[in-house]
Design an enzyme around this catalytic site. Structure first.
Site, PDB file in Angstrom:
ATOM      1  N   ASP A   1       0.845  -1.198   0.000  1.00  0.00           N
ATOM      2  CA  ASP A   1       0.000   0.000   0.000  1.00  0.00           C
ATOM      3  C   ASP A   1       0.883   1.252   0.000  1.00  0.00           C
ATOM      4  O   ASP A   1       2.021   1.203   0.488  1.00  0.00           O
ATOM      5  CB  ASP A   1      -0.914   0.001   1.227  1.00  0.00           C
ATOM      6  CG  ASP A   1      -2.003  -1.060   1.125  1.00  0.00           C
ATOM      7  OD1 ASP A   1      -2.194  -1.576   0.009  1.00  0.00           O
ATOM      8  OD2 ASP A   1      -2.642  -1.385   2.150  1.00  0.00           O
ATOM      9  N   PRO A   2       0.360   2.383  -0.491  1.00  0.00           N
ATOM     10  CA  PRO A   2       1.194   3.595  -0.566  1.00  0.00           C
ATOM     11  C   PRO A   2       1.875   3.985   0.743  1.00  0.00           C
ATOM     12  O   PRO A   2       3.036   4.379   0.733  1.00  0.00           O
ATOM     13  CB  PRO A   2       0.188   4.665  -1.011  1.00  0.00           C
ATOM     14  CG  PRO A   2      -0.819   3.915  -1.804  1.00  0.00           C
ATOM     15  CD  PRO A   2      -0.951   2.582  -1.150  1.00  0.00           C
TER      16      PRO A   2
END
EC number: 5.4.99.-
Length: 509
Positions: free
Chosen positions: A126-127
């Protein structure tokens, strides 16, 4: 003054030469007669220490030896000594992913920095998540699928919504969430929110801060596990609610954060040094050969002459095998390597170690994914007696350029040669050789019986259920139409009778 300077000069010191005592000629002769200067035969060979050898050649002397005889071919090279362009194209980077950009963005930036055509990664982060992201370059992208399905390890921070008794309670709850768990992806997810089962292998609490209600935990899990969902479940289990605050991946497959992890700046600097100063040492420290990802697999060492055939999809046969590892099981994933330690392909074993040691022929493994580029090694197939004879006949014009028989082909060749690429010839060969224990008469009787059965089938055509249904529908429709017609006729006669009755009443009235 000059006389004074002359008087002041000091005498030069001469170095004393060490006196060498010459060895008498008689002594040398005596030594030559007394000692045997030869390589003495020994019952066992001296042990090589290969524990420090790199990558897939580590401890290769402990592998089981099928044969030591093979013809070395001066092609290919050790993975660490590849030319720099080839080295980068067959390598991977253990990247420390920064927070905020997505995994796909990071991989695209790496592709742009290194100026390569293709890159892939070992599993999306995930970012906001940081840590270990394996970026595979060009040829190494063939291993991406296996790396994505490999186990992962994370260190996360969970925030609890209310106070709990202490670290022991958090530890017990985390221990409960071990094994196979039901998980549904979070609300904000890039995949379909379907219920799935994921396994947590091991987990432990590292630290808990009761004042801020923050807990640090470590977890080893299956690929595709949602740690965010795990934190929500942990809060539900404790009865206070919880959410994930921070996450870092510390291991992906066989590579961890202590295994030469590099940042995006390191990659950029390494490429800059190579472009402007022709210094490739930094680039070699940033990029690692793809063989490093396969060090946990069991190994099969092949002869140099068999390597290119495998690259073209040939079966991994026993005669081409030099060495093999202990503990190979059927359907286990193994890596096929060359004598220089290059990975040729990833394969599925069809023989155990015990069977390999007792057999002299057969298929050892089937190819799952070829890694090496074709024609890195020369072609060495088609050099057997039949193939040589075929080439000779083509050269003489007795076979056409594709090896098919012509009018001038010798009868012995057409009789003896079986072309396994021709399916019709395969079928005729199979028919010509009935199974063991079946005589020719029995085979002909069975064939005759089959023919008679097929004739009978042709004589009595079978109606499929679909045809039957259609016939039934037509019949019902026809019956319904007749009934409707009959009803219509009855109504008309009734109306006529009523009209006649009314006319009679009017006349009488």
């Amino acid at each position: 003054m000059a006389d004074a300077e002359a008087a002041m000069t000091f005498p030069k010191k001469h170095k004393k030469k060490k006196e060498r005592k010459p060895l008498p000629e008689a002594d040398v002769a005596e030594i030559q007669h007394a000692e045997d200067f030869l390589i003495k035969p020994e019952s066992k060979a001296a042990q090589l220490d290969t524990s420090q050898w790199p990558l897939l050649l580590k401890n290769f002397d402990r592998l089981n030896v099928r044969t030591t005889h093979y013809t070395p071919i001066p092609c290919g090279s050790n993975p660490l000594k590849r030319e720099i362009g080839e080295y980068v194209r067959t390598g991977f980077i253990n990247l420390d992913k920064p927070s905020n950009p997505s995994s796909h963005e990071v991989v695209a930036w790496i592709r742009r920095i290194l100026r390569v055509e293709k890159t892939g990664h070992s599993g999306t982060l995930d970012p906001k998540v940081t840590g270990c992201l394996i970026v595979c370059i060009e040829r190494a992208t063939r291993l991406v699928k296996s790396q994505q399905s490999a186990g992962k390890e994370y260190v996360g921070v969970v925030r609890l919504h209310n106070a709990i008794e202490g670290t022991a309670q958090l530890s017990r709850a985390l221990e409960t969430l071990t094994g196979a768990l039901f998980q549904r992806p979070p609300l904000i997810a890039a995949v379909k929110r379907q219920l799935r089962v994921r396994t947590i292998y091991e987990s432990r609490v590292v630290e808990y801060d009761p004042e801020r209600r923050l807990g640090v935990f470590w977890v080893s899990c299956e690929a595709g596990t949602y740690i965010r969902t795990l934190c929500v479940h942990l809060g539900l289990l404790l009865g206070v609610g919880g959410q994930m605050q921070e996450l870092r991946r510390v291991r992906s497959g066989v590579v961890g954060e202590r295994d030469h992890m590099v940042t995006m700046h390191d990659v950029l600097d390494a490429q800059y040094l190579y472009d402007h100063h022709r210094d490739e040492s930094y680039l070699r420290r940033v990029v690692f050969p793809l063989e490093k990802l396969l060090t946990s697999h069991k190994r099969l060492v092949m002869k140099d002459s068999a390597v290119n055939a495998i690259c073209y999809g040939a079966k991994i046969m026993l005669p081409g095998l030099l060495r093999y590892e202990d503990g190979i099981e059927v359907n286990q994933e193994v890596v096929v390597i060359t004598t220089k330690g290059e990975a040729v392909c990833v394969a599925i074993a069809l023989m155990t170690t015990a069977v390999i040691s007792t057999c002299d022929h057969g298929v050892v493994a089937k190819i799952k994914r070829v890694i090496m580029e074709r024609d890195t090694y020369p072609r060495k197939w088609g050099l057997g007696p039949k193939a040589s004879q075929k080439k000779q006949l083509i050269k003489q014009g007795l076979l056409d350029k594709h090896g098919r028989p012509t009018d001038g082909t010798p009868a012995s060749w057409t009789r003896d040669y079986v072309d396994y690429s021709d399916s019709s010839k395969k079928a005729t060969a199979a028919e010509a050789t009935p199974g063991p224990g079946v005589t020719a008469d029995a085979a002909s009787i069975v064939k005759r019986k089959r023919d008679s059965d097929s004739d009978a089938d042709e004589a009595t055509p079978t109606t499929t259920p679909r045809v039957k249904k259609e016939k039934k529908k037509k019949k019902e429709k026809a019956d319904g139409g007749e009934e409707a017609a009959e009803d219509g006729d009855g109504d008309a006669t009734r109306k006529k009778k009523k009209k006649k009755a009314r006319a009679a009443e009017e006349l009488s009235g």
